[in-house]
Design an enzyme around this catalytic site. Sequence first.
Site, PDB file in Angstrom:
ATOM      1  CD  GLU A   1       2.557   0.139  13.551  1.00  0.00           C
ATOM      2  OE1 GLU A   1       1.942  -0.357  12.542  1.00  0.00           O
ATOM      3  OE2 GLU A   1       2.486  -0.227  14.740  1.00  0.00           O
TER       4      GLU A   1
ATOM      5  CG  PHE B   1      -0.806   2.292  11.699  1.00  0.00           C
ATOM      6  CD1 PHE B   1      -1.722   2.535  12.715  1.00  0.00           C
ATOM      7  CD2 PHE B   1      -1.400   1.991  10.367  1.00  0.00           C
ATOM      8  CE1 PHE B   1      -3.182   2.036  12.572  1.00  0.00           C
ATOM      9  CE2 PHE B   1      -2.710   1.422  10.263  1.00  0.00           C
ATOM     10  CZ  PHE B   1      -3.434   1.497  11.366  1.00  0.00           C
TER      11      PHE B   1
ATOM     12  CB  SER C   1      -0.762  -0.018   1.013  1.00  0.00           C
ATOM     13  OG  SER C   1      -1.859  -1.079   1.059  1.00  0.00           O
TER      14      SER C   1
END
Length: 313
Positions: A58, A83, A37
């Site tokens: 993350e 994120f 993505s």
Amino acid sequence: MADIKKIATRESYGATLLELGRNDNKIVVLDADLAGSTKSGMFGKEFPERFFNCGIAEQNMIGVAAGLATMGLIPFVSTFAMFAVCRPYEQIRNSIGYPHLNVKICASHGGVSVGADGASHQCCEDFALMRTIPQMLVMCPSDDIEARQMVKAVYEYEGPVYIRFARSATPVYHDENYKFEIGKGEVVIDGSDVAIIATGIVLPEAVNAAAILKSKGISARIINMATIKPIDAELVIKAAQECKKIVTVEEHTIFGGLGEAVCSVLAENSPAPVKRIGINDVFGFSAEADELMAYFGLDAEGIAKNTENFLNK
């Protein structure tokens, strides 16, 4: 509009990252299991030894990036804006911002144009959060050409950077003669009755809003402000002095982003009335991207209507 090519700036990021990686083996890329993505997967496919999928962790990814930067490498960190910024904010502040490390945080899927994923994924606070970290550059490109040049510019820049790229394909308005410069804005359309300052994918909507306003006898100056920090104060002040009224447009909360950066400059240098168009103290919701942009007044019709009402006050 149909004749204008459309490209998602996240695609521009992936392609440019790959190009830079072919010429500099110090570039390393980190992603949080969203490489398809964010388009960082383009780099990972060709350079797997310099690509690190940190998984849905993350905070750890930011720590890894900080460590790589201390070793002289150039980390580009990629995931969705929610994120990349909100979840690991403490790690960004303390591990990257405080030691002023050369880490490039390049997020995609910011703002309400994320669409049906809903409020949990629609990060409309990223500009505000990143602007508060000392010496952190904050930027948002409007189209493919600007995005490509921006990635190359931050590669050459030494220090922490945050860039938001878009999920949706957007019109390419710049040509190859355009030269992006960190900290500099751009007058896209000249005008004298009001200055509309926009950032990111709402710039094409502001351009179309200018045409609507022109049909009503209103001359709008359209300014592209791709660098939100440091903002081009000289261009903002000039616009206020010549146009008298300012409208800011951003796919972001009206608190702490482009609008407040513009207001701060004007309050200290050249006070002028300002109308901020953005997400007004609410969360987003699940809908198609174009429906959300219209709902929040971020499409051409909404920008034109808000601007006209502001001028008639």
